[in-house]
Enzyme design. Structure first.
Site, short mmCIF file in Angstrom:
data_model
loop_
_atom_site.label_atom_id
_atom_site.label_comp_id
_atom_site.label_asym_id
_atom_site.label_seq_id
_atom_site.Cartn_x
_atom_site.Cartn_y
_atom_site.Cartn_z
N ASP A 74 1.18 -14.49 30.17
CA ASP A 74 0.01 -13.82 30.44
C ASP A 74 -0.57 -13.87 28.80
O ASP A 74 0.22 -14.17 27.88
CB ASP A 74 0.44 -12.18 30.83
CG ASP A 74 -0.92 -11.41 30.48
OD1 ASP A 74 -1.76 -11.36 31.08
OD2 ASP A 74 -0.43 -10.43 29.73
N ASP B 19 -3.07 -11.61 27.22
CA ASP B 19 -3.46 -10.41 26.61
C ASP B 19 -2.10 -9.62 26.66
O ASP B 19 -1.82 -9.01 27.83
CB ASP B 19 -4.76 -9.89 26.90
CG ASP B 19 -5.92 -10.69 26.70
OD1 ASP B 19 -6.07 -11.20 25.90
OD2 ASP B 19 -6.68 -10.38 27.80
N LYS C 225 -3.98 -11.44 39.51
CA LYS C 225 -2.66 -10.82 39.54
C LYS C 225 -2.77 -9.34 40.10
O LYS C 225 -3.87 -8.53 39.39
CB LYS C 225 -2.06 -10.98 37.93
CG LYS C 225 -1.78 -12.47 37.66
CD LYS C 225 -1.17 -12.48 36.35
CE LYS C 225 -2.48 -12.32 35.10
NZ LYS C 225 -1.75 -12.36 33.72
#
Length: 171
Positions: free
Chosen positions: A11, A13, A100
């Site tokens: 991922d 951030d 997601k």
């Protein structure tokens, strides 16, 4: 002992870089502690890496695709190169298959990298990252931050304190 994965997906951030909400400014990109060591170690072992990132700021009209691409290019310059960048530009209300916790980004990244999702690991900081990995058939590692909810930690199959610990689990 579990063999090393065929690929590691991360991922952006809160995992690779500090989370700056709706960041469109490459100058604000700051790697998370251990991110450079993680990506360098994975590449040193020949393990392909990719990024899977929800960027709802595009769908909400808060960011342009060009701004997100510029931030991603900065992340790539600091921590890359990554074998693939998979970005969901949709807002949560769009109901897409890529955002997601849906598996679309993970499946697309695995396809680009030429690996079966069951041979991949997804590292993220929230439950949506874990859920996307599971939905795609990949393994998941949660690295909690202040944004991570207690129930997300409880549900995660593997929880580690930081990216250094995540690397130890992966390798």
């Amino acid at each position: 002992m579990t063999p090393p994965p065929a690929a590691v997906l991360l991922d952006r951030d809160g995992t690779l870089v500090h989370d700056v909400p709706y960041n469109g400014d490459p100058a604000l990109v700051r790697p998370m502690p251990g991110a450079a060591e993680l990506t360098t170690a994975l590449r040193g072992r020949g393990i392909p890496t990719g990024v899977v990132s929800n960027q709802s700021g595009i769908g909400r009209g808060m960011l342009t695709e060009e701004q997100v691409a510029a931030v991603n290019a900065r992340v790539d310059a600091l921590l890359g190169p990554f074998g693939t960048w998979q970005v969901c530009p949709h807002s949560p209300e769009d109901g897409c298959a890529c955002r997601k916790p849906q598996p679309g980004l993970v499946l697309a990244a695995c396809a680009v990298l030429g690996v079966d999702p069951s041979d991949a690991v997804v590292i993220g900081d929230i439950g949506a990252d874990v859920d996307a990995a599971r939905a795609a058939g990949a393994r998941a590692i949660l690295v909690p931050t202040e944004r991570t909810l207690p129930e997300e930690v409880e549900r995660a199959p593997v929880v580690v304190a930081d990216l250094h610990a995540a690397l130890a689990v992966v390798l």
